[in-house]
Scaffold this active site. Structure first.
Site, mmCIF file in Angstrom:
data_model
loop_
_atom_site.group_PDB
_atom_site.id
_atom_site.type_symbol
_atom_site.label_atom_id
_atom_site.label_comp_id
_atom_site.label_asym_id
_atom_site.label_seq_id
_atom_site.Cartn_x
_atom_site.Cartn_y
_atom_site.Cartn_z
ATOM 1 N N MET A 12 15.155 -1.960 20.242
ATOM 2 C CA MET A 12 13.150 -2.078 20.182
ATOM 3 C C MET A 12 13.309 -2.608 19.656
ATOM 4 S SD MET A 12 11.195 0.274 22.046
ATOM 5 C CE MET A 12 8.732 -0.289 22.307
ATOM 6 N N CYS A 13 13.661 -3.965 19.009
ATOM 7 C CA CYS A 13 12.307 -4.268 17.870
ATOM 8 C C CYS A 13 12.165 -5.913 18.183
ATOM 9 C CB CYS A 13 13.446 -4.749 16.950
ATOM 10 S SG CYS A 13 14.712 -3.633 15.634
#
Length: 310
Positions: free
Chosen positions: A1-2
């Site tokens: 999810m970065c």
């Protein structure tokens, strides 16, 4: 999810790069509140290479900096020095090779870590949201041609400076990467490199990308060929950005499992894993698209676009 983001200004090597990247990262803050960082590229420093060194944790910083000064003797001449929180920014004229320089500073289990080195790169990273970068490193004042950035959500490793991105390609000045996703064969690749004497400073799978690219360049491959080879050698779902003083680009796994949005106009190229990052910084111009037919692409900085397809 970065969150990952990159920007290349085609018009000038002196664009307000730091401001643009800061807006992009702020827009991606919800994807990664744990840490943020940038690798910004501008004109080469005329006085030497910019070197960012992390000081040991839980030690007196003044004493640590004195030890660092002792280690630099015979390795490099220092023309600028500034302590920024728990890192020291130096401008050095090296008399030692890159790996010898780093090894002499990073004695085993000593706590020192060379975070970046190069004439054109200014790397900054810090625990916390992207605004911390500007308060600590004044990144919004940086002017240059291109850069990459990252906001991190820690899923498998701890939150600290060593695990934050970008990662410098150790051994190769002026090369950095940022990554979103998972390199699922990271452990195997890491063991191979450690058996050859290479050192890692985190448990983050993203660190292996920069190490891998440096290794391929050491073998004589071009950056484009090294990135192309990584698509065969990395397993998992991933997308990453890479930048040097002369090249800027992306790679994503052949199944395109991680998002990648590109806007290219006659004036710039912007890449991010959410369109809001591009629009917030650069406005509505240009068509946003996900790349098709390419699993990697590199642009030449300061010249016509160079495509590469795997």
């Amino acid at each position: 999810m970065c969150g990952i983001a990159g920007y290349l200004d085609k018009r000038t090597p002196n664009a307000p790069l730091g401001q643009t990247m800061l807006v992009m990262l702020n827009s991606l803050g919800q994807r990664g509140p744990d840490s943020a960082g940038m690798a910004l590229f501008g004109p080469a420093n005329p006085f030497g290479e910019v070197c960012l060194i992390k000081l040991p944790e839980r030690q007196d910083p003044d004493a640590a900096e004195r030890r660092l000064t002792e280690r630099l003797q015979g390795l490099a001449t220092v023309s600028e020095r500034r302590r920024i929180g728990d890192v020291v920014r130096l401008v050095v004229d090296r008399s030692a090779g890159v790996r010898d320089f780093c090894s002499a500073i990073e004695r085993r289990d000593d706590g020192f870590e060379v975070l970046s080195l190069g004439r054109s790169i200014e790397l900054s990273k810090q625990v916390g949201e992207p605004g911390n970068l500007d308060r600590t490193f004044d990144v919004s004042a940086f002017r240059g041609s291109h850069g990459i950035g990252h906001t991190r959500l820690s899923t498998e490793s701890k939150v600290d400076l060593s695990h934050s991105q970008p990662f410098w390609a150790r051994g190769i000045p002026d090369l950095a990467t940022v990554h979103n996703g998972h390199i699922t064969n990271y452990d195997r690749l890491r063991r191979i490199y450690e058996q050859r004497g290479l050192r890692f400073f985190s448990e983050n799978d993203s660190e292996v990308i920069a190490v891998y690219l440096a290794d391929q360049l050491d073998k004589g491959l071009s950056l484009g060929d090294a990135v192309a080879q990584s698509l065969d050698d990395f397993d998992g779902s991933f997308s990453y950005l890479v930048a040097t003083p002369s090249e800027f680009g992306y790679a994503r796994d052949p199944f395109a499992l991680k998002p990648m949005i590109i806007v290219e106009t006659p004036d710039y190229v912007a890449v991010a894993n959410e369109e809001i990052a591009i629009r917030s910084a650069l406005g509505p111009a240009g068509v946003a698209r996900e790349p098709s037919g390419h699993v990697y692409r590199l642009w030449k900085v300061g010249s016509e676009v160079a495509d590469a397809a795997a």
